[in-house]
Every structure is written in C-alpha cells, then in structure tokens.
Motif scaffolding. Structure first.
Motif, PDB file in Angstrom:
ATOM      1  N   PHE A   1      10.957  -8.012  -7.697  1.00  0.00           N
ATOM      2  CA  PHE A   1       9.683  -8.535  -7.206  1.00  0.00           C
ATOM      3  C   PHE A   1       9.922  -9.848  -6.459  1.00  0.00           C
ATOM      4  N   GLY A   2       9.158 -10.053  -5.402  1.00  0.00           N
ATOM      5  CA  GLY A   2       9.166 -11.320  -4.691  1.00  0.00           C
ATOM      6  C   GLY A   2       7.790 -11.950  -4.813  1.00  0.00           C
ATOM      7  N   VAL A   3       7.752 -13.265  -5.035  1.00  0.00           N
ATOM      8  CA  VAL A   3       6.476 -13.957  -5.210  1.00  0.00           C
ATOM      9  C   VAL A   3       6.333 -15.029  -4.136  1.00  0.00           C
ATOM     10  N   THR A   4       5.195 -14.993  -3.437  1.00  0.00           N
ATOM     11  CA  THR A   4       4.859 -16.020  -2.458  1.00  0.00           C
ATOM     12  C   THR A   4       3.691 -16.832  -3.006  1.00  0.00           C
ATOM     13  N   ALA A   5       3.182 -17.753  -2.224  1.00  0.00           N
ATOM     14  CA  ALA A   5       2.055 -18.566  -2.668  1.00  0.00           C
ATOM     15  C   ALA A   5       0.783 -17.741  -2.813  1.00  0.00           C
ATOM     16  N   HIS A   6       0.765 -16.532  -2.249  1.00  0.00           N
ATOM     17  CA  HIS A   6      -0.471 -15.746  -2.235  1.00  0.00           C
ATOM     18  C   HIS A   6      -0.374 -14.396  -2.928  1.00  0.00           C
ATOM     19  N   LYS A   7       0.857 -13.885  -3.137  1.00  0.00           N
ATOM     20  CA  LYS A   7       0.945 -12.539  -3.701  1.00  0.00           C
ATOM     21  C   LYS A   7       2.315 -12.252  -4.293  1.00  0.00           C
ATOM     22  N   ARG A   8       2.356 -11.132  -5.045  1.00  0.00           N
ATOM     23  CA  ARG A   8       3.610 -10.605  -5.565  1.00  0.00           C
ATOM     24  C   ARG A   8       3.865  -9.260  -4.901  1.00  0.00           C
ATOM     25  N   VAL A   9       5.099  -9.039  -4.454  1.00  0.00           N
ATOM     26  CA  VAL A   9       5.432  -7.799  -3.755  1.00  0.00           C
ATOM     27  C   VAL A   9       6.650  -7.147  -4.394  1.00  0.00           C
TER      28      VAL A   9
ATOM     29  N   GLY B   1       0.827  -1.196   0.000  1.00  0.00           N
ATOM     30  CA  GLY B   1       0.000   0.000   0.000  1.00  0.00           C
ATOM     31  C   GLY B   1       0.862   1.246   0.000  1.00  0.00           C
ATOM     32  N   ASP B   2       0.574   2.146   0.931  1.00  0.00           N
ATOM     33  CA  ASP B   2       1.368   3.375   1.043  1.00  0.00           C
ATOM     34  C   ASP B   2       2.550   3.214   1.991  1.00  0.00           C
ATOM     35  N   GLY B   3       2.690   2.026   2.564  1.00  0.00           N
ATOM     36  CA  GLY B   3       3.772   1.813   3.521  1.00  0.00           C
ATOM     37  C   GLY B   3       4.588   0.576   3.219  1.00  0.00           C
ATOM     38  N   PHE B   4       5.050  -0.071   4.292  1.00  0.00           N
ATOM     39  CA  PHE B   4       5.906  -1.243   4.153  1.00  0.00           C
ATOM     40  C   PHE B   4       5.440  -2.339   5.105  1.00  0.00           C
ATOM     41  N   ALA B   5       5.846  -3.548   4.811  1.00  0.00           N
ATOM     42  CA  ALA B   5       5.573  -4.692   5.688  1.00  0.00           C
ATOM     43  C   ALA B   5       6.776  -5.626   5.644  1.00  0.00           C
ATOM     44  N   GLN B   6       6.897  -6.455   6.662  1.00  0.00           N
ATOM     45  CA  GLN B   6       7.987  -7.429   6.670  1.00  0.00           C
ATOM     46  C   GLN B   6       7.469  -8.775   6.184  1.00  0.00           C
ATOM     47  N   LEU B   7       8.203  -9.348   5.243  1.00  0.00           N
ATOM     48  CA  LEU B   7       7.829 -10.642   4.676  1.00  0.00           C
ATOM     49  C   LEU B   7       8.865 -11.676   5.098  1.00  0.00           C
ATOM     50  N   ARG B   8       8.422 -12.851   5.478  1.00  0.00           N
ATOM     51  CA  ARG B   8       9.372 -13.905   5.849  1.00  0.00           C
ATOM     52  C   ARG B   8      10.048 -14.448   4.590  1.00  0.00           C
ATOM     53  N   ILE B   9      11.368 -14.555   4.640  1.00  0.00           N
ATOM     54  CA  ILE B   9      12.125 -15.074   3.500  1.00  0.00           C
ATOM     55  C   ILE B   9      11.654 -16.482   3.146  1.00  0.00           C
ATOM     56  N   SER B  10      11.322 -17.265   4.145  1.00  0.00           N
ATOM     57  CA  SER B  10      10.916 -18.658   3.907  1.00  0.00           C
ATOM     58  C   SER B  10       9.613 -18.761   3.114  1.00  0.00           C
TER      59      SER B  10
ATOM     60  N   VAL C   1       6.260 -23.222  -9.039  1.00  0.00           N
ATOM     61  CA  VAL C   1       4.948 -22.887  -8.496  1.00  0.00           C
ATOM     62  C   VAL C   1       4.604 -21.442  -8.860  1.00  0.00           C
ATOM     63  N   ASP C   2       3.410 -21.239  -9.419  1.00  0.00           N
ATOM     64  CA  ASP C   2       2.910 -19.891  -9.730  1.00  0.00           C
ATOM     65  C   ASP C   2       3.927 -19.082 -10.533  1.00  0.00           C
ATOM     66  N   ASP C   3       4.216 -19.537 -11.766  1.00  0.00           N
ATOM     67  CA  ASP C   3       5.262 -18.877 -12.553  1.00  0.00           C
ATOM     68  C   ASP C   3       4.871 -17.495 -13.078  1.00  0.00           C
ATOM     69  N   ARG C   4       3.582 -17.164 -13.055  1.00  0.00           N
ATOM     70  CA  ARG C   4       3.095 -15.845 -13.475  1.00  0.00           C
ATOM     71  C   ARG C   4       3.576 -15.452 -14.871  1.00  0.00           C
ATOM     72  N   GLY C   5       3.660 -16.450 -15.750  1.00  0.00           N
ATOM     73  CA  GLY C   5       4.061 -16.187 -17.129  1.00  0.00           C
ATOM     74  C   GLY C   5       5.550 -16.020 -17.333  1.00  0.00           C
ATOM     75  N   GLN C   6       6.337 -16.188 -16.270  1.00  0.00           N
ATOM     76  CA  GLN C   6       7.795 -16.054 -16.367  1.00  0.00           C
ATOM     77  C   GLN C   6       8.416 -17.359 -16.874  1.00  0.00           C
ATOM     78  N   GLU C   7       9.479 -17.241 -17.660  1.00  0.00           N
ATOM     79  CA  GLU C   7      10.282 -18.406 -18.035  1.00  0.00           C
ATOM     80  C   GLU C   7      11.463 -18.493 -17.085  1.00  0.00           C
ATOM     81  N   PHE C   8      11.754 -19.684 -16.593  1.00  0.00           N
ATOM     82  CA  PHE C   8      12.860 -19.873 -15.655  1.00  0.00           C
ATOM     83  C   PHE C   8      13.920 -20.742 -16.309  1.00  0.00           C
ATOM     84  N   ILE C   9      14.969 -20.095 -16.817  1.00  0.00           N
ATOM     85  CA  ILE C   9      16.040 -20.776 -17.533  1.00  0.00           C
ATOM     86  C   ILE C   9      17.330 -20.674 -16.738  1.00  0.00           C
ATOM     87  N   VAL C  10      17.914 -21.805 -16.404  1.00  0.00           N
ATOM     88  CA  VAL C  10      19.209 -21.820 -15.716  1.00  0.00           C
ATOM     89  C   VAL C  10      20.289 -21.540 -16.751  1.00  0.00           C
TER      90      VAL C  10
END
Length: 250
Positions: free
Chosen positions: A171-179, A149-158, A227-236
């Motif tokens: 961007f960071g993606v969890t099972a429920h959201k992108r931040v 929102g207009d502020g910040f929150a702490q997200l667990r790395i795990s 999990v939840d690739d959001r249209g991203q390609e993941f190439i090593v």
C-alpha cells in the motif's frame, strides 16, 4: 568446506541448507547473517570463508553495499528473486547466481562450477568499482502505477508519505488517500530516491518529509511519528538505526 550464508529470509536460508544436504555437499555453515551491517562486522572480525551464498536484496539494502565497506576475498554465489540483478551479479565477478526459489539442478551446477575452478578468487576490484558507480547512478522513477477503481492510475512518487506491506499486499499512502501498489517492497525500494525514502524495516518505507517525531524505543530501536499513520506503528529495526540516523543528517 566452510561456507557463509547471507540471507534475510529464514525460509530461504533453511531451503538452501536442506538442498546442500540433499546434494551431499560436505560443508560447515559458519554463520547465517541477515543484514549488511552484520555482514560487514563479520568479515572484519573473521577469516574469509571458502564460499559465500549471498542474497542480493537484504532487509537493509542491496548486499552489494557490503563491498563498499569491507574487502571480501572469497568466491560468492549470489541468490536473487529478480532477474534484473542477474547481470549485476556477474558484473562483480561472482562464481554464479541462483534465482529463487532455488532449484536442485541449478544449485548443483553452481557448485560444480565453483569446484571446477582451479583458483576460485574474490571479486575483481576494478570491475566492482565500476559496477558500484553504475548502480549509484541508476535513474530513480518519478511515477508509480497504482490500482484505481477497475483500472489503474499513475501516482507521483513525491506524493507518497510512506509505503507498507500487509498480508502480502503493498500500500502507498499520500496526504489524501491510500492506494494498492502492484509491486513488492523488494521491487520498489531499489527504484526509489534514497535521499528521500528509507526502508525502516522489512514491511515499511518512509519518506523523510512524512516524519514528525522520533523517539527512543526498547532494544536500541527508534519509534517514528508520521503524517497520517492510519493506526500503523513505525519502528526502525535495530540493524538500521545507525544508518537511519546518518540518513536524517544528509
């Protein structure tokens, strides 16, 4: 003067070469390398250069890892975008370090220091061993500050499935959201638990728990389903393929 440049950003490598020419520093660039793996192979196959310019943060990890895999017997000028690595560079007995973007005066001073040394030497093996032990023991973060929102929150790395960069935004993606994360991947990667997270290329870091499937991809690379690739390609990337396989086996 034969020099080796280890730098994964083409623009930074070009800037360094242009500055060396501007300062009329007589030199021959033997090679420009951009990964730990290629650097280790080069040192094993070639005589030591007279001087190395080495970026600390490479695409496949910290360049200090090179010294764990091969003996480097030559003076080194480290380059880095982050002050936090300056003290680390001196702990391994480098000639000097330069903060990016490199300034002409700073480069001149580093070269003067190198040229004035009567017997420029390689890294102190005892100091290096102690430093690497300290580096490996760095405490990994458990939380990360993200925009909410207009502020910040702490997200667990795990909770993170993966982190990626797009248009200079992290961007960071969890099972429920992108931040949105107010740090670059270069800043984030050293602070993560490397047993759980792997930087598969310059713009993506993936959690081991998020990987669903691994397929072969052209040019000796790997393609991941996550999990939840959001249209991203993941190439090593090719230089990281063997290290990635070892990481999965741990």
């Amino acid at each position: 003067m034969q020099i080796l440049i280890i730098e994964d950003e083409p623009r930074a490598a070009n800037q360094l070469q242009n500055l060396l020419k501007l300062l009329e520093f007589e030199h021959e660039v033997l090679e420009i390398l951009d990964t730990i793996e290629d650097s280790v192979s080069w040192f094993k196959a070639n005589p030591a250069p007279e001087l190395v310019f080495m970026d600390i943060q490479l695409a496949d990890g910290l360049s200090f890892e090179i010294f764990q895999k091969v003996e480097v017997q030559c003076p080194i000028i480290f380059t880095t975008a982050f002050d936090q690595y300056a003290i680390r560079a001196f702990k391994v007995n480098s000639v000097d370090y330069l903060l990016k973007p490199i300034q002409e005066n700073d480069l001149q001073q580093a070269l003067d220091k190198f040229l004035s040394s009567k017997k420029p030497s390689g890294l102190d093996p005892i100091m290096l061993k102690s430093f690497l032990a300290d580096l490996q023991g760095v405490e990994r973060r458990e939380g990360i500050l993200v925009k909410e929102g207009d502020g910040f929150a702490q997200l667990r790395i795990s909770d993170l499935l993966y982190i990626y960069s797009e248009d200079s935004v992290s961007f960071g993606v969890t099972a429920h959201k992108r931040v949105i994360i107010d740090e670059t991947l270069d800043q984030l990667h050293p602070t993560l638990n490397h047993a759980q997270f792997f930087r598969i290329n310059r713009s993506q870091i993936v959690a081991k728990s998020a990987i669903l499937k691994i397929d072969r991809y052209f040019n000796h690379r790997l393609k991941l389903s996550v999990v939840d690739d959001r249209g991203q390609e993941f190439i090593v990337s090719r230089p990281k393929t063997s290290e990635f396989k070892e990481w999965l086996n741990r």
